[in-house]
Enzyme design. Structure first.
Site, mmCIF file in Angstrom:
data_model
loop_
_atom_site.group_PDB
_atom_site.id
_atom_site.type_symbol
_atom_site.label_atom_id
_atom_site.label_comp_id
_atom_site.label_asym_id
_atom_site.label_seq_id
_atom_site.Cartn_x
_atom_site.Cartn_y
_atom_site.Cartn_z
ATOM 1 N N CYS A 104 0.827 -1.201 0.000
ATOM 2 C CA CYS A 104 0.000 0.000 0.000
ATOM 3 C C CYS A 104 0.867 1.260 0.000
ATOM 4 O O CYS A 104 0.598 2.211 -0.733
ATOM 5 C CB CYS A 104 -0.930 -0.011 1.212
ATOM 6 S SG CYS A 104 -2.152 1.313 1.220
ATOM 7 N N CYS A 203 -6.334 -3.559 7.476
ATOM 8 C CA CYS A 203 -7.485 -2.667 7.349
ATOM 9 C C CYS A 203 -8.646 -3.275 6.572
ATOM 10 O O CYS A 203 -9.804 -2.972 6.843
ATOM 11 C CB CYS A 203 -7.060 -1.336 6.729
ATOM 12 S SG CYS A 203 -6.581 -1.437 4.990
#
Length: 360
Positions: A104, A203
């Site tokens: 990410c 997440c």
């Protein structure tokens, strides 16, 4: 005119305080929240992701309003699914253990966000990471250095940053001594995120059941296979390779009368190799997809301190190049659970990141 900077705001206390500190530093600040993942239906109820939920976006919006800065929500769901979620699933299917935060950071927070910042006329991007960026006049290179808050240092997950990216990155939290100071600043500014707890899980897997997430994502039931010893003798049956990782001892689903550790996962044969205590340690590893930061190249025999996972202590090691993109890392003392798919990150003796790569 003030330099314009885009701050990535996740709705947490760290990025909120980073935005406040940027204002103190005199920057023209624009807040941006990246919409990454909508969530999914699990056991009849809808579960949001932690850092990309509706409430997180609202928290970021409230902080921006409180600080008096512009705020945008940018849609990166397609990129996140491609670069992070698909990669995450694929790595487990290959018997490897991925690190989605590194993916990410590399592809979204410091690549796509930088491109969006340029469109907004910003010279820099900033994040709430605990790390420090500086320029070394002697070498002419930007450097990534450990945070003053050693407990929260996040340089391990940032090793893939390039010189071009580092030239346009600000990390305002790098010099704060501890998380208590971060929350103190948030309280001073009256930010709604001041007492918000830190996110612990991945997440996009809010229930922390990554196996269930992969099975829902692919619609597959992964086949069982053999547990074997280092000589190939069958010891029992495992429940599917995605459920295991290198160094694992507990949760094997079978007892052996003595501690046994996962030391190899073979996705082609579906076999998982177990070894007795001591075999979970490795004297060396092969790293690929190298990225160097503080040096332009590795000289054979270069001595560094290497971390094989985020929580590991840096260990003395030497690096020997195999080709332009691969290197052998030889440790002064064997390291536990060296895991393919994870990163190995190199530091010098002063806490500066030399570079890193993916464990092959």
């Amino acid at each position: 005119m003030k330099d314009k900077v885009v701050i990535g705001m996740s709705g947490g206390v760290d990025s909120s305080v980073a935005a406040a500190l940027l204002l103190e530093m005199g920057y023209d600040v624009i807040g941006v929240t990246m919409r990454l993942w909508d969530g999914e239906e699990v056991d009849g109820s809808f579960r949001e992701g932690t850092c990309c939920s509706f409430s997180a976006v609202e928290d970021a919006r409230f902080v921006a309003y409180k600080l008096g800065i512009e705020h945008h929500v940018l849609d990166f769901r397609r990129e996140f699914e491609s670069y992070v979620v698909d990669y995450f699933v694929d790595e487990y299917e290959r018997g490897r253990t991925p690190n989605p935060c590194i993916a990410c950071n590399k592809h979204l927070k410091f690549d796509h966000l930088l491109k969006k910042a340029e469109l907004l006329g910003a010279k820099y991007i900033a994040t709430g990471h605990y790390a420090r960026v500086s320029f070394n006049e002697k070498t002419g290179r930007y450097e990534l250095r450990r945070s003053a808050n050693t407990k929260k240092d996040q340089t391990y997950a940032l090793y893939s940053l390039t010189q071009a990216q580092l030239a346009h990155i600000i990390m305002p939290l790098g010099n704060l001594p501890d998380k208590a100071k971060t929350r103190e600043i948030a309280e001073k500014y009256g930010l709604c995120t001041a007492k918000k707890p830190d996110s612990q899980e991945i997440c996009f897997v809010p229930d922390n059941d990554y196996v269930g997430f992969i099975e829902r994502r692919t619609g597959l039931e992964y086949p069982t296979g053999d547990f074997v010893d280092t000589k190939g003798n069958v010891l029992g049956t495992h429940r599917g390779i995605i459920r295991y990782t290198i160094g694992q001892r507990k949760g094997l689903g079978i007892t052996f009368g003595k501690p046994m550790f996962v030391i190899k996962i073979d996705s082609e044969t579906g076999r998982i190799v177990l070894g007795e205590k001591g075999t979970e340690f490795s004297a060396n590893l092969i790293a690929t997809k190298l990225n160097l930061i503080s040096v332009p190249k590795i000289e054979d025999g270069m001595r560094v301190f290497a971390k094989v996972r985020y929580s590991a202590q840096p260990a003395e090691a030497e690096i020997y190049m195999i080709n332009e993109d691969e290197a052998e890392v030889v440790f002064a003392s064997p390291q536990r659970a060296v895991t393919p798919g994870q990163a190995v990150v190199f530091y010098d003796g002063e806490g500066t990141v030399v570079g890193g790569g993916i464990i092959k």
